[in-house]
Enzyme design. Structure first.
Site, PDB file in Angstrom:
ATOM      1  N   SER A 269     -10.702   3.971   3.012  1.00 22.87           N
ATOM      2  CA  SER A 269     -10.676   2.575   3.455  1.00 22.87           C
ATOM      3  C   SER A 269     -10.719   1.639   2.245  1.00 22.87           C
ATOM      4  CB  SER A 269     -11.838   2.336   4.423  1.00 22.87           C
ATOM      5  OG  SER A 269     -11.643   1.181   5.194  1.00 22.87           O
TER       6      SER A 269
ATOM      7  N   ASP B 218      -7.036   6.908   5.301  1.00 24.45           N
ATOM      8  CA  ASP B 218      -6.982   5.965   6.418  1.00 24.45           C
ATOM      9  C   ASP B 218      -7.059   4.503   5.999  1.00 24.45           C
ATOM     10  OD1 ASP B 218      -6.453   6.049   9.168  1.00 24.45           O
ATOM     11  OD2 ASP B 218      -8.465   5.313   9.605  1.00 24.45           O
TER      12      ASP B 218
ATOM     13  N   HIS C  66     -11.589   7.196  12.165  1.00 23.76           N
ATOM     14  CA  HIS C  66     -11.405   6.496  10.895  1.00 23.76           C
ATOM     15  C   HIS C  66     -12.013   7.268   9.722  1.00 23.76           C
ATOM     16  CE1 HIS C  66     -10.937   3.210   8.120  1.00 23.76           C
ATOM     17  NE2 HIS C  66     -12.235   2.994   8.010  1.00 23.76           N
TER      18      HIS C  66
END
Length: 395
Positions: A194, A222, A348
């Site tokens: 992220s 992700d 996620h």
């Protein structure tokens, strides 16, 4: 997919506050039959702190696994020029014990609101595969976990702050631990989840040359620029419906599990308690205040996709549950500038939800990116494999 259609898909995907961070499904780590993988393009690689062993556990009485089950060391690193003492976790390869032509060192940066222990399941899985012939470095970024400011009145959270912190920690780790390794074998892999993906993509050009020459590639987990920017517009609502206080660490773990923010119980039991500190009342309180980062959000992801695609090193993008790419990534993928893997059974937090798949992907990425690992099997002269740098494996 056109820009409008993609935006409509994103709006549907994130309209539920519970799915703000990611569109979770409920499948456990599976056999990967629906996962997708693209080919990896061949790319030619182009003030030290004071540390101390961390003596106490913030949540040591939780009954959950401790960091010692995942990492060899947990040190506090003081970097006065960065105004922080950083909480670090790492595994160092055994010197002179490897017959490998190259030794992978994974340097990981977590995302916003997480901690270095989000990579604990991944590090443990890599150790099960590679034994002592690898290194792994993770840490709590500024504003997270057990990392503390020296002067709390002078703290900012711009992307460049995170980038410079990580560069200096990499230098510290290299000087204090990696110098003991045979330099010709070092193969550094940047791993960012992220926000951490954006940090890693932007720090590559700032690495000292003596470290950059050992850097084999970058893996982002992700993170897609367009989606990340959209998600930031929903954070306020997410924060309003997310508890910051629980009666115990177990309650916190159970909440994350029941809301599908963590798919594997064993991963949640090491990663979730690290997000909280124990108050005098006995309750656990969230450490990171995501709302305090709001003034800096605009700096976090701007230009990420273009930066990632253009980096002069091998690149891997692993996405969870969908394959929505923005324009820069679509073009880059069509041009073969990076490898793309999509895990349909992950949320996620890929490194927590499917640590085995993530580990396999990272090891394969390292082996294919580092020419020293590639061999040609010949049918002449000898039955032994002969190693030829820069060539593909031929049966």
């Amino acid at each position: 997919m056109s820009g409008n259609l993609q935006r409509e898909a994103l709006l549907k995907e994130f309209e539920n506050a519970g799915k703000m961070i990611h569109a979770f499904d409920t499948a456990p780590e599976g056999n990967g039959e629906e996962d997708t993988i693209t080919e990896l393009p061949v790319v030619k690689n182009p003030g030290l702190g004071v540390s101390s062993e961390t003596k106490a556990e913030n949540m040591e009485d939780t009954g959950f696994p401790r960091w010692t089950e995942f990492f060899a060391k947990n040190e506090t690193v003081s970097l006065p020029n960065r105004n922080f003492t950083f909480n670090t976790y790492f595994q160092v390869p055994e010197v002179n014990s490897s017959d490998l032509s190259s030794i992978p060192i994974f340097l990981a940066h977590h995302g916003a609101g997480s901690t270095g222990l989000t990579f604990a399941p991944l590090a443990k899985t890599l150790k099960e595969d590679l034994g002592t012939n690898f290194g792994f470095f993770s840490f709590d970024a500024r504003g997270h976990g057990e990392t503390k400011p020296l002067d709390p009145t002078d703290v900012t959270y711009y992307l460049n702050d995170f980038v410079t912190d990580f560069v200096e920690l990499i230098v510290w780790f290299y000087e204090n631990y990696l110098k003991a390794c045979k330099q010709s074998k070092l193969s550094l892999i940047l791993v960012g989840h992220s926000l951490g993906g954006s940090v890693c993509a932007n720090l590559y050009e700032h690495l000292p040359e003596y470290i950059k020459r050992h850097t084999t590639g970058l893996a982002m987990l992700d993170i897609v620029e367009e989606m990340a920017k959209f998600v930031l517009t929903k954070v306020d609502h997410f924060l309003s419906v997310t508890p910051n206080v629980f009666g115990s660490a177990k309650e916190a773990v159970d909440w994350y599990q029941s809301h599908n923010y963590s798919k594997l119980k064993e991963s949640a039991e090491i990663s979730v308690p690290a997000l909280f500190h124990k108050a005098k009342s006995g309750k656990v309180v969230r450490i990171t205040n995501l709302a305090s980062f709001k003034p800096y959000w605009d700096s976090w992801f701007d230009g990420l996709s273009a930066k990632f695609v253009s980096l002069p090193t091998s690149k891997l993008l692993i996405l969870a549950g969908n394959d929505n790419l923005d324009k820069e990534l679509i073009v880059g993928q069509m041009q073969g500038k990076y490898q793309l893997i999509v895990f349909q059974d992950s949320g996620h937090f890929i490194q927590e939800d499917v640590p085995k798949k993530a580990a396999i992907s990272l090891v394969d990425f390292w082996k294919r990116s580092d020419n020293r690992n590639v061999t040609i099997k010949t049918n002449w002269g000898s039955s032994q494999n002969k190693t030829l740098e820069g060539k593909k494996t031929v049966e």
